[in-house]
Write a protein that holds these residues in place. Structure first.
Motif, mmCIF file in Angstrom:
data_model
loop_
_atom_site.group_PDB
_atom_site.id
_atom_site.type_symbol
_atom_site.label_atom_id
_atom_site.label_comp_id
_atom_site.label_asym_id
_atom_site.label_seq_id
_atom_site.Cartn_x
_atom_site.Cartn_y
_atom_site.Cartn_z
ATOM 1 N N SER A 35 1.424 -17.342 6.542
ATOM 2 C CA SER A 35 1.853 -16.264 5.335
ATOM 3 C C SER A 35 0.743 -15.098 5.369
ATOM 4 O O SER A 35 -0.525 -16.216 5.009
ATOM 5 N N SER A 95 -2.179 -13.316 3.391
ATOM 6 C CA SER A 95 -2.315 -12.809 2.425
ATOM 7 C C SER A 95 -1.552 -12.165 1.315
ATOM 8 O O SER A 95 -0.984 -10.378 2.033
ATOM 9 N N GLU A 151 -2.634 -8.925 0.026
ATOM 10 C CA GLU A 151 -3.301 -7.747 0.391
ATOM 11 C C GLU A 151 -3.250 -7.512 1.466
ATOM 12 O O GLU A 151 -2.974 -6.573 1.816
ATOM 13 N N ASN A 169 -0.767 -8.345 3.598
ATOM 14 C CA ASN A 169 0.728 -8.218 3.951
ATOM 15 C C ASN A 169 1.091 -6.759 3.501
ATOM 16 O O ASN A 169 1.747 -6.264 4.074
ATOM 17 N N ALA A 194 -9.658 -12.566 5.477
ATOM 18 C CA ALA A 194 -9.677 -12.527 3.514
ATOM 19 C C ALA A 194 -9.883 -11.267 3.441
ATOM 20 O O ALA A 194 -10.728 -11.118 1.862
ATOM 21 N N SER A 226 6.370 -14.477 -7.435
ATOM 22 C CA SER A 226 5.311 -13.193 -7.024
ATOM 23 C C SER A 226 4.284 -12.457 -8.037
ATOM 24 O O SER A 226 3.975 -12.920 -8.294
#
Length: 939
Positions: free
Chosen positions: A222, A224, A226, A228, A251, A651
């Motif tokens: 999946s 991150s 950010e 996404n 990252a 979330s």
């Protein structure tokens, strides 16, 4: 930039199914043509390539591609297709193909040519292709793929048209791909679709869910949050861009990254424009993904005629397009970014300064969109402080209007800019307020805590200390952390010197008292705040007080609660307070949850919450709707809503999560699947919350009842009932009501007498129903059959109106029936028939068998377990039953009445009666004739 390819197709299941279906038709000799259309990067070639790769084992596959060339050779894609598929084969022969080989030799250069004149017209070539492919493929289906027809020469398009018109009687599947831009290929697509000879597959952009799935497929895990968000906002559902964007540093994803493919294509298109047009389009890129004609003319050094000419040239080049309703826009947001990337910083700053001068704010409020645009120009012009002030201003307006997502985006943008300490403090205070209203209390608390730790300036400015501490108290209260909320509220009161802030603190104390179940104190404080604000305001505070008063009233009086929430709704609408209007709608939907089970208001609240970015209210609205669907036995709808709700709770760290998991477990248990792991997850997330522990016990009890284990179900509910009754803010939960019914049946009247004295016990419709059934059992035990029957009838009506709650009703009646039969009241045989059918249809076979066993005790007919064999068409309408049809089938086998009775576990006399009715219903005078007709299956 590296490239990560998603190993699976995402979001194209429907189109994949269409291609597979067309191939299946080709196998049966019914060829067809399919066109796959869409913008660049949408996945046309990927879809077709994966399809043909999967089909190569049992089909002949020929693939050719047009190329972007000013003067492509005629029939190039056909040449490539035939060469790739036939280069290793000998020249096919046969009388049907021979006349067309000369024409085909011009398409396949490896074949010998002929000296005599040859008709190489597209029609002859196309017919030759049909015959050639049929000859080569034989009985095997064939797939001819011609890609990128937007670059095709006229002869290729003519061949495609002929193939589409004439492929139906062959084993050939023709697949074409093209961009959906104007041109000759688009005109061909329109003609073929209108004639019904082309199946048009227009590939849409992927939705957010499929975008995330594809990003995960590229990465192998999946993305991150950010990354996404970056992919979702920047790729706009285009698969090629998704694949390129996830190749950025996962990252540390950059919001301004431009995929290399987009950069190269955009640079080429920009270079094709004349210098004046390039300057105009570069200025347009500074103005935004969408821009107006007036603003563009204000920031460029060209007259309007030159600007119009530049826009026309850019439209023709595919860089921009006209936007419906006025203005222009770049074809894709990344196209605009690619243009910006070609510009030097001084170029961008010069245009931005002109735009800033043209847009420099005057008086009055502007919405968030206007402020965001003006702030962007201010940033590019090097005026960061002005940009932050604009973003703060727009966020305040959006906050008041309930546009929480827009307000948050503006404040996140402001926080990323370098500015003064004062502006940083104000930005984060506003952001915390937005997050609290959006139902994200943990994030709001984190922002405020960081603010207090990093900026000692707040400590020195006591006037600002109280509001900051109060905001932190609100965040902790929204998260259900009442001790933390009480601590921050006390700190706010110690720092406050403003009577207006003191009133807000009073209401905060009322909320904390409610959380600590100090209901009298909570109501006293809330009423005082409402009295002081209902006329003069602030009306937001009045709405908040009414909301709390409604929640207090909801513990014992739904009508009073609805009045309070309705008054809050009226106040919010009168004073244009959209957030409080939304919250009032949400609270009114809780009344629907307890009684009517009408999902309308909850759905409306959820839709409005999603539009305004109040995501926690989206989760709560989804949860309310899921519970209502569950009580109505609409389990598929409930499961879908609970899945989305769980995702939001996890979330956003919402305290609703344990109850969501518990409801998922209940739906799972009710439908006969394993639920233990969901219950364990719910308890792990709940801590010592008695609500959740009782709800989990209710799940286990439900499953035990479905397994015909009433003592076990009662034992599962026993441990949590005492604390549940004493501590719960409302006694209307299903666990307490179910426990009361079962305990009354098993242990006598004491449980019913005790529970009946609890406040608010009659609020929820299911509780009314359960307690009504328990009263019927108690009255029957007291030898008052008429009163027992009346109580049962009232409970049954409650379970059915205004909408049925089938699971509650039938499960309760199965157990009440035992008492009714034992004590001799009511008509249990009537309702047991209905219960047996319900349980049988739901697959609860033990309960259905229990109902049949109870029916035998009443001495009434027992329903059949199965409907019997199907009735033949010739006997439909003859009133033959399923049991009679079983007898007729055995009669046809020549069995005697005694043998049939033994086979069906019936008495011989019963079989004789069935045979008599069969003779009458089939119009057959004698048994021997019935046997003969049945054996011949005349019906």
């Amino acid at each position: 930039m590296p490239f990560l390819r998603c190993p699976v197709i995402v979001g194209r299941e429907s189109e994949w199914g269409d291609l597979r279906a067309a191939l299946a038709m080709a196998r049966s000799g019914r060829g067809s043509a399919i066109g796959v259309f869409g913008p660049p990067g949408i996945g046309k070639s990927r879809l077709v390539g994966d399809f043909t790769a999967a089909a190569r084992d049992d089909a002949v596959v020929l693939v050719g591609r047009c190329v972007e060339d000013g003067s492509p050779p005629a029939l190039r894609p056909l040449t490539e297709a035939l060469l790739s598929g036939l280069r290793v084969m000998e020249i096919p022969t046969g009388p049907d193909l021979a006349p067309f080989l000369p024409a085909l030799s011009s398409v396949v250069p490896l074949w010998p040519t002929v000296a005599r004149p040859v008709d190489r017209s597209p029609i002859v070539v196309a017919e030759g292709v049909l015959r050639l492919v049929s000859s080569v493929a034989g009985r095997t289906p064939a797939i001819l793929v011609l890609e990128d027809l937007q670059w095709a020469d006229p002869d290729t398009l003519a061949v495609v048209e002929y193939l589409a018109d004439n492929v139906a009687t062959t084993g050939l599947l023709v697949v074409i791909t093209a961009r959906d831009a104007p041109g000759a290929a688009h005109a061909l697509r329109r003609r073929l679709t209108a004639r019904g000879v082309l199946r048009d597959l227009a590939l849409p952009a992927l939705n957010d869910e499929d975008t995330q799935l594809m990003a995960a497929g590229c990465l192998g895990h999946s993305p991150s949050p950010e990354l996404n968000d970056l992919v979702r906002s920047r790729a706009e559902g285009v698969p090629l861009l998704i694949e390129e964007l996830v190749a950025t540093d996962p990252a540390s994803p950059h919001a301004d990254v431009v995929p290399s493919t987009v950069a190269e294509v955009t640079s080429a298109k920009l270079s094709s424009l004349d210098p004046c047009s390039q300057a105009v389009i570069e200025a347009a890129a500074v103005l935004g993904a969408r821009f107006g004609w007036d603003m563009l003319t204000a920031v460029v050094d060209h007259d309007p005629t030159a600007v119009i000419s530049a826009l026309r040239e850019a439209v023709d080049a595919g860089l921009i397009h006209e936007v419906p309703g006025g203005g222009f826009g770049f074809r894709h947001a990344l196209t605009r970014d690619a243009v910006l990337a070609t510009m030097l910083r001084p170029q961008r700053a010069a245009v931005a300064r002109r735009a800033w001068e043209a847009l420099k704010p005057g008086g009055g409020d502007h919405d968030g969109t206007w402020c965001a645009s003006a702030a962007e120009f201010a940033v590019l012009a090097g005026k960061d402080e002005a940009a932050v002030a604009l973003l703060q201003s727009g966020a305040r307006v959006d906050l008041d209007r309930g546009s929480l997502a827009t307000a948050e985006a503006a404040l996140r943008r402001a926080a990323a800019l370098e500015t003064t300490t004062s502006q940083i403090i104000e930005t984060n205070e506003l952001l915390a307020e937005v997050l609290v209203r959006a139902g994200r209390p943990v994030e709001a608390a984190a922002v405020t805590t960081t603010l207090l730790e990093q900026h000692g300036g707040i400590q020195r400015r006591s006037a600002r200390m109280a509001p900051v501490r109060l905001r932190l108290a609100k965040a902790w209260a929204a998260a259900g952390r009442w001790t933390d909320a009480a601590r921050e509220s006390a700190a706010a009161r110690a720092a406050s010197t403003d009577p207006a802030v003191d009133r807000e603190i009073d209401l905060m104390d009322a909320v904390v008292a409610f959380g600590h179940e100090e209901f009298e104190r909570s109501e006293r404080l809330a009423r005082a705040v409402h009295r002081s604000t209902e006329r003069t305001g602030p009306h937001e505070l009045a709405c908040e007080a009414l909301e709390l008063l409604g929640r207090l009233a909801r513990r014992h009086d739904l009508t009073a609660a609805a009045d309070m929430f309705g008054l809050a709704l009226d106040t919010a609408e009168l004073h244009d307070l959209p957030v409080w209007r939304l919250r009032a709608l949400h609270e009114l939907s809780t009344i629907d949850l307890l009684w009517s089970l009408d999902v309308g208001r909850a759905e409306k609240a959820g839709t409005e919450a999603e539009r305004r970015g109040a995501v926690s209210l989206v989760a709560f609205s989804d949860f309310h709707r899921a519970v209502m669907h569950c009580w109505r036995d609409e389990h598929d709808a409930a499961s879908a809503l609970l899945t989305n709700c769980e995702r939001l709770c996890r979330s956003l760290h919402l305290p609703l999560l344990p109850m969501v998991l518990t409801m998922q477990a209940l739906v799972t248990a009710t439908t006969g699947r394993r639920h233990d792991s969901l219950c364990e997850d719910a308890l792990a997330a709940a801590g010592d919350d008695p609500h959740v522990h009782a709800a989990v016990a209710h799940v286990h009890a439900t499953r035990l009842l479905l397994a015909e284990n009433r003592p076990g179900a009662l034992a599962a509910l026993d441990p949590c009932m005492e604390s549940y009754r004493d501590r719960l803010e409302t006694t209307s939960g299903p666990p307490l009501a179910l426990w009361t019914l079962l305990a009354t049946i098993e242990r006598g009247d004491d449980p019913l007498h005790h529970v009946s004295t609890l406040p608010g016990i009659r609020l929820a419709r299911w509780t009314n129903g359960y307690l009504g059934y328990a009263e019927a059992v108690s009255l029957g035990r007291q030898h008052r059959p008429e009163a027992a029957t009346a109580a049962f009838t009232a409970a049954d009506r409650t379970m059915n109106h205004p909408v049925p709650m089938p699971h509650f009703q039938h499960l309760a009646r199965r157990h009440v029936a035992e008492a009714a039969i034992h004590d001799g009241w009511g008509s249990p045989h009537q309702w047991l028939h209905e219960d047996e059918v319900y349980f049988r249809d739901k697959g609860h076979h033990l309960l259905a068998a229990a109902c049949r066993g109870l029916l035998r005790r009443t001495g009434k007919p027992v329903p059949r377990r199965t409907p019997g064999p199907p009735i033949p068409a010739g006997l439909v309408g003859s009133s033959i039953t399923g049991r009679e049809m079983e007898v007729l089938q055995l009669v046809a086998q020549g069995l005697t009445n005694r043998e049939i009775a033994q086979r069906l576990t019936l008495s011989t006399r019963t079989v004789e009666k069935h045979v008599e009715r069969l003779l009458a219903k089939t119009g057959t005078p004698q048994r021997a004739q019935l046997v003969a007709r049945a054996a011949r299956n005349e019906w």
